[in-house]
Design an enzyme around this catalytic site. Structure first.
Site, PDB file in Angstrom:
ATOM      1  N   LYS A 188      11.470   8.073 -10.450  1.00  0.00           N
ATOM      2  CA  LYS A 188      11.346   6.998  -9.559  1.00  0.00           C
ATOM      3  C   LYS A 188      11.185   5.498 -10.143  1.00  0.00           C
ATOM      4  O   LYS A 188      10.665   5.561 -11.289  1.00  0.00           O
ATOM      5  CB  LYS A 188       9.972   6.989  -8.606  1.00  0.00           C
ATOM      6  CG  LYS A 188       9.977   5.944  -7.376  1.00  0.00           C
ATOM      7  CD  LYS A 188       8.513   5.722  -6.739  1.00  0.00           C
ATOM      8  CE  LYS A 188       8.443   4.194  -6.071  1.00  0.00           C
ATOM      9  NZ  LYS A 188       7.101   4.255  -5.546  1.00  0.00           N
ATOM     10  N   GLU A 219      -0.635  -4.110   1.106  1.00  0.00           N
ATOM     11  CA  GLU A 219      -1.141  -3.365   0.163  1.00  0.00           C
ATOM     12  C   GLU A 219      -2.367  -3.987  -0.710  1.00  0.00           C
ATOM     13  O   GLU A 219      -2.209  -4.978  -1.566  1.00  0.00           O
ATOM     14  CB  GLU A 219       0.157  -2.866  -0.879  1.00  0.00           C
ATOM     15  CG  GLU A 219      -0.221  -1.858  -1.869  1.00  0.00           C
ATOM     16  CD  GLU A 219       0.978  -0.801  -2.322  1.00  0.00           C
ATOM     17  OE1 GLU A 219       0.548   0.034  -2.983  1.00  0.00           O
ATOM     18  OE2 GLU A 219       2.123  -1.390  -1.623  1.00  0.00           O
TER      19      GLU A 219
END
Length: 430
Positions: A185, A230
């Protein structure tokens, strides 16, 4: 007044006084109009948090050792501070705000600042803190309210260093590298430049973001302004928490359709895989500092006005005296903003992204004299130009995994730019 100490060993002397307030009211409304845009700081969520202004002390540092140098400097400030604190909760007394560049080789420095004035609220308690280099005898009241901020005018948007077509090409190349087995990723970002005919007031952006995105932490440090969903890490009297987001889907505005989309997101193997990478990277980084940890087996869907995310809240009990900044440094960059494996993903970002992220996607937040604090990831954000405050550079990024589609990732990055674009726009409801 700002100061950059020359010697690492010498304590830095400051005088800090914190007094309780009956009620601070709206924290963001205390930010004054007559302070330079890059001297306003904020960390506010649902009315609680901290705001501040002015500079009693400032540190700028860069390179791979930026976190260690900031930590060492803060230790010297803590040792040399004379603190009188009538409140005694995390965020009162001596406090610094910080913002760090994503990359070791960024041209933009990290910035740690001790504001001259901080106003805070936590669980119904309010306070004001003043920090000076000299003993002060003035009363610890709140300043008179400032006039409300003006909206930016004649806004114009232009591609930044990475245009949508550049971004699509980078995503396609990343997918090819993933297929070749180089990485699992990688998170790729792009930018958008907004220009106003008048200086952009961070107070305008902060109020608009807080109004529209109550599930986020609305932040400002040294001209970097945003609303991050976040939480990289929070350390609060021995409890460590982190909110991990990875896996995103755009909202339609139709509640029934969005409910179906939330279900598909929660079942999406691509998004669940991306999310698992991010959670694992956080748990692995926190483990050496924790005596016990709770990692939920499956994520929940966090609903924001523009998008929905897969989210997991990791909680741990601190096993050492690592400060919130030290924990943030151990977590950065997590898989949520870098990729997996991290080192290879960060190298690929440097190769494919063709821009300096600056402090976008780096840690941003605050820390007190006990090491408690909260650090988010600087997402959904923009950096007001230091030399020309009429210009702000907005950023958004997406996690790229096997099966990612370039056009879909362009659309997702566009959706992630909406909070800052909307916050800049004049308020038609006024």
């Amino acid at each position: 007044m700002s100061m950059q100490p020359a010697s690492r060993a010498t304590p830095v002397s400051v005088v800090v006084r914190t007094a309780a307030l009956d009620d601070a009211g709206s924290l963001l409304e205390h930010l004054p109009a007559d302070v330079p845009h890059d001297e306003l700081v904020s960390w506010v969520r649902r009315g609680d948090g901290l705001v501040g202004w002015g500079e009693a002390l400032v540190l700028e540092t860069s390179g791979p050792s930026r976190f260690a140098e900031a930590e060492a400097w803060w230790d010297r400030v803590r040792v040399g501070a004379a603190v009188r604190n009538e409140v005694g909760v995390p965020g009162s007394g001596l406090v610094c705000f910080g913002s760090f560049p994503f990359s070791d080789d960024s041209n933009e420095p990290a910035r740690l600042v001790v504001p001259s004035t901080v106003v805070g609220r936590r669980e119904g308690r309010s306070w004001v803190t003043r920090t000076t280099l000299e003993p002060q005898l003035s009363p610890l009241g709140l300043p008179e309210p400032s006039p409300p901020p003006d909206a930016p005018t004649d806004l114009a948007f232009a591609d930044g260093d990475v245009s949508p077509s550049d971004y699509a090409h980078a995503v396609a190349e990343a997918v090819a590298r993933i297929a070749a087995g180089e990485i699992d990723k990688v998170v790729l970002a792009r930018d958008l430049v907004a220009t106003s005919s008048t200086p952009i007031d961070p107070r305008w952006l902060l109020r608009r973001l807080a109004e529209s995105y109550e599930n986020t932490w609305v932040f400002a440090v040294a001209g970097l302004v945003g609303a991050t969903p976040e939480l990289l890490v929070r350390r609060d009297k021995g409890l460590i928490t982190s909110r991990v987001l990875a896996g995103t889907i755009r909202r339609t505005g139709d509640d029934e359709a969005d409910l179906a989309l939330a279900g598909s997101l929660a079942r999406s193997s691509k998004d669940l895989e991306e999310h698992e990478y991010a959670v694992r990277s956080v748990a692995d980084a926190l483990a050496p500092h924790s005596s016990s940890m709770n990692v939920p087996e499956s994520p929940f869907v966090l609903h924001l006005p523009n998008v929905m995310h897969l989210a997991t809240d990791v909680a741990a009990v601190s096993a050492d005296d690592a400060s919130s900044l030290a924990l943030a440094a151990s977590l950065h960059p997590s898989a949520a903003v870098g990729g997996t494996p991290t080192a290879a993903a960060v190298r690929l970002i440097g190769e494919l992204e063709h821009m300096d992220r600056g402090r976008y996607a780096g840690p941003v937040g605050w820390m007190d004299g006990n090491g408690d604090g909260a650090w988010g990831i600087a997402l959904r954000s923009g950096a007001i130009d230091r030399d020309d405050p009429r210009q702000i550079r907005l950023y958004a990024g997406c996690g790229i995994v096997a099966g990612s589609d370039p056009e879909s990732e362009v659309a997702e990055s566009t959706a992630k730019l909406i909070p800052m674009r909307d916050a800049l726009a004049p308020d038609h409801h006024a």
